[in-house]
Write an enzyme that holds these catalytic residues in place. Structure first.
Site, PDB file in Angstrom:
ATOM      1  N   ARG A 132      -2.544   4.617   3.776  1.00 42.37           N
ATOM      2  CA  ARG A 132      -2.616   3.323   3.341  1.00 42.37           C
ATOM      3  C   ARG A 132      -3.782   2.954   4.722  1.00 42.37           C
ATOM      4  O   ARG A 132      -3.390   3.601   5.794  1.00 42.37           O
ATOM      5  CB  ARG A 132      -1.526   2.228   3.831  1.00 42.37           C
ATOM      6  CG  ARG A 132      -1.442   1.128   3.840  1.00 42.37           C
ATOM      7  CD  ARG A 132      -0.255  -0.013   4.387  1.00 42.37           C
ATOM      8  NE  ARG A 132      -0.039  -1.093   4.869  1.00 42.37           N
ATOM      9  CZ  ARG A 132       0.970  -2.282   5.385  1.00 42.37           C
ATOM     10  NH1 ARG A 132       1.563  -1.151   5.902  1.00 42.37           N
ATOM     11  NH2 ARG A 132       0.426  -3.213   5.443  1.00 42.37           N
ATOM     12  N   ASN A 166       1.717   6.286   4.303  1.00 39.78           N
ATOM     13  CA  ASN A 166       2.025   4.758   5.829  1.00 39.78           C
ATOM     14  C   ASN A 166       2.203   5.841   7.031  1.00 39.78           C
ATOM     15  O   ASN A 166       2.859   5.989   6.855  1.00 39.78           O
ATOM     16  CB  ASN A 166       2.391   3.642   5.630  1.00 39.78           C
ATOM     17  CG  ASN A 166       2.023   1.860   6.005  1.00 39.78           C
ATOM     18  OD1 ASN A 166       1.493   2.939   7.301  1.00 39.78           O
ATOM     19  ND2 ASN A 166       3.232   1.991   5.480  1.00 39.78           N
ATOM     20  N   ARG A 206       5.130 -12.358  16.364  1.00 33.51           N
ATOM     21  CA  ARG A 206       3.338 -13.658  15.996  1.00 33.51           C
ATOM     22  C   ARG A 206       3.419 -14.934  16.630  1.00 33.51           C
ATOM     23  O   ARG A 206       4.679 -15.290  14.977  1.00 33.51           O
ATOM     24  CB  ARG A 206       2.880 -12.566  15.406  1.00 33.51           C
ATOM     25  CG  ARG A 206       2.332 -11.094  15.600  1.00 33.51           C
ATOM     26  CD  ARG A 206       1.608 -10.562  14.451  1.00 33.51           C
ATOM     27  NE  ARG A 206       1.485  -9.634  14.400  1.00 33.51           N
ATOM     28  CZ  ARG A 206       1.642  -8.764  12.573  1.00 33.51           C
ATOM     29  NH1 ARG A 206       1.592  -9.031  11.306  1.00 33.51           N
ATOM     30  NH2 ARG A 206       1.762  -7.214  12.707  1.00 33.51           N
ATOM     31  N   HIS A 224      -2.055  -7.754   4.216  1.00 38.44           N
ATOM     32  CA  HIS A 224      -0.894  -7.305   3.434  1.00 38.44           C
ATOM     33  C   HIS A 224      -0.909  -7.107   1.475  1.00 38.44           C
ATOM     34  O   HIS A 224      -0.327  -7.501   0.649  1.00 38.44           O
ATOM     35  CB  HIS A 224       0.408  -8.464   3.395  1.00 38.44           C
ATOM     36  CG  HIS A 224       0.976  -8.213   4.182  1.00 38.44           C
ATOM     37  ND1 HIS A 224       1.295  -9.780   5.289  1.00 38.44           N
ATOM     38  CD2 HIS A 224       1.783  -7.804   5.053  1.00 38.44           C
ATOM     39  CE1 HIS A 224       1.932  -9.211   6.105  1.00 38.44           C
ATOM     40  NE2 HIS A 224       2.871  -7.230   6.297  1.00 38.44           N
ATOM     41  N   GLU A 261       4.368  -0.648  -2.259  1.00 37.45           N
ATOM     42  CA  GLU A 261       3.192  -0.897  -1.642  1.00 37.45           C
ATOM     43  C   GLU A 261       2.718   0.951  -2.096  1.00 37.45           C
ATOM     44  O   GLU A 261       1.640   1.207  -2.833  1.00 37.45           O
ATOM     45  CB  GLU A 261       2.980  -0.982  -0.572  1.00 37.45           C
ATOM     46  CG  GLU A 261       2.869  -2.490   0.522  1.00 37.45           C
ATOM     47  CD  GLU A 261       2.767  -2.776   1.254  1.00 37.45           C
ATOM     48  OE1 GLU A 261       2.112  -3.511   1.976  1.00 37.45           O
ATOM     49  OE2 GLU A 261       4.445  -2.959   2.123  1.00 37.45           O
TER      50      GLU A 261
END
Length: 403
Positions: free
Chosen positions: A90, A8, A240, A179, A384
């Site tokens: 990723r 990642n 956010r 996600h 992940e």
């Protein structure tokens, strides 16, 4: 048996895991921070609690990859690069072109590069990480694992915006969701823990970290999710704003003199619980301030939790019921305060959660519902990297190749 790197790459970081497949044994976990600086930090954990770290100049991701691979050999984690059979990356965005992971070739690289306008902060470092590994391991299959792929199963009525249809057909304006790798892992794991086929389950997955999203997963397929065209849409997050009235953008431009780009920057980096509380984007800090009587911190927690609470009700309605609610990622796995605020009041839909199990539960797989609860509530630490490794083996047929 085969060894897979799950990678990642961020704008100034490189995270990786080395896994033995198909046993899924974790051999090493690494992190490179401050790539591009003279004081970059390399850390790797391996073996039985062993750890190595060093501060050193690393000017590029290629240098970071070189250091990571060198240390795998120096620390006797692998004997040679030949042991690495595949590298999975990723990648933030696959648009509608990729509903599954894919072996990376020149065409795939060009396509990913064309997605940059939809992920200007994430796609360039994703590409940089891929190129760095390609340069050092040119004969090793590289696989792109897209964050959006899992949500490509959403029906039109859930991914289309109420805008002129040609905006979708000509410009790709639609909800994509993110996600996906995390939602995929925890819903598959939930089915295992429940001892039921994934195809028979209606699940609500709450990925709650600094970035956060909820997904409705029916029969193993994502049918709706909170993030949209970008990761800005949806619930309130660390920095956010989540969903809001789009007319606010020209209004704030007029009132503050900021450009549209500057207003969006505020909504991405200065809003969420950070903007509301004025304290931090870290919910642990806000929880502490709220406990000490800080009003803005308390309101921030209410807003964060209430939005999620509402989506759980919406998604249960969309799926005509729910079998389990899953909490994952940093906040979901570790904050009993947030889980309690989200779950409180859901008893009307069959969610009977046990406060004694919820309290203090951190970072481990655990059912926190009463045994008689029709709807189960499960904490599942996300993984992940394991999904990336599984997909790399599956897409590149590595177990068969190296059998």
């Amino acid at each position: 048996m085969t060894k897979i790197m799950a990678v990642n790459a961020g704008s100034s970081s490189l995270k990786f895991q080395l896994l033995e497949m198909p046993t899924e044994e974790l051999l090493a976990v690494g992190l490179v921070e401050r790539v591009g600086k003279e004081d970059a930090i390399f850390t790797i954990k391996y073996g039985e609690g062993q750890k190595f770290n060093v501060v050193t100049p690393l000017h590029t991701h290629k240098e970071a990859v070189e250091l990571a691979l060198e240390k795998l050999i120096e620390l006797d984690i692998i004997q040679s690069f030949d042991e690495i059979s595949g590298v999975g990356h990723r990648v933030l965005h696959g648009k509608e072109l990729y509903a599954d992971s894919v072996v990376i070739d020149d065409e795939v690289m060009k396509n990913i590069e064309s997605f940059t306008e939809l992920g200007p902060l994430h796609i360039p470092p994703n590409l940089t990480g891929i190129r760095a590994f390609q340069a050092i391991l040119p004969n090793v299959p590289q696989v792109a694992v897209f964050d959006t792929a899992f949500h490509q199963s959403m029906p039109e009525e859930n991914f289309l915006y109420s805008l002129p249809y040609e905006y979708y057909t000509e410009h790709g304006v639609r909800k994509y969701g993110f996600h996906g790798t995390s939602h995929k892992y925890v819903t598959q794991r939930a089915a295992e823990l429940l001892g039921r086929p994934l195809e028979d389950l209606r699940l609500i997955s709450c990925h709650l970290g600094s970035g956060a999203s909820i997904a409705a997963v029916a029969g193993g397929r994502s049918i709706d999710t909170t993030m949209g065209f970008t990761p800005l849409e949806g619930i309130t997050m660390g920095t956010r704003s989540g969903s809001l009235d789009p007319a606010l953008i020209p209004f704030l431009m007029q009132k503050t003199g900021k450009s549209a780009e500057e207003v969006l920057n505020v909504m991405n980096k200065e809003s969420g619980v950070y903007g509301l509380s004025g304290i931090s984007s870290d919910l642990r800090d806000i929880e502490q301030a709220a406990a000490e009587g800080n009003h803005r911190a308390e309101v921030s927690l209410k807003i964060f939790s209430n939005r999620i609470h509402g989506y759980i009700g919406q998604y249960a309605a969309e799926m005509n019921g729910v079998d389990a609610i899953i909490f994952t990622a940093g906040v979901g796995e570790n904050s009993d305060v947030i889980r309690e605020r989200i779950l409180r009041g859901l008893e009307f839909m069959g969610v009977y959660w046990d406060p004694s199990l919820n309290n203090g539960a951190r970072g481990k797989e655990l059912f926190i519902n009463y045994p008689h609860s029709p709807v189960k509530v499960i904490i599942i630490p996300t993984n992940e990297e394991l999904v990336i490794a599984r997909d790399t083996v599956r897409i590149a047929n590595l177990i068969e190749t190296h059998a």
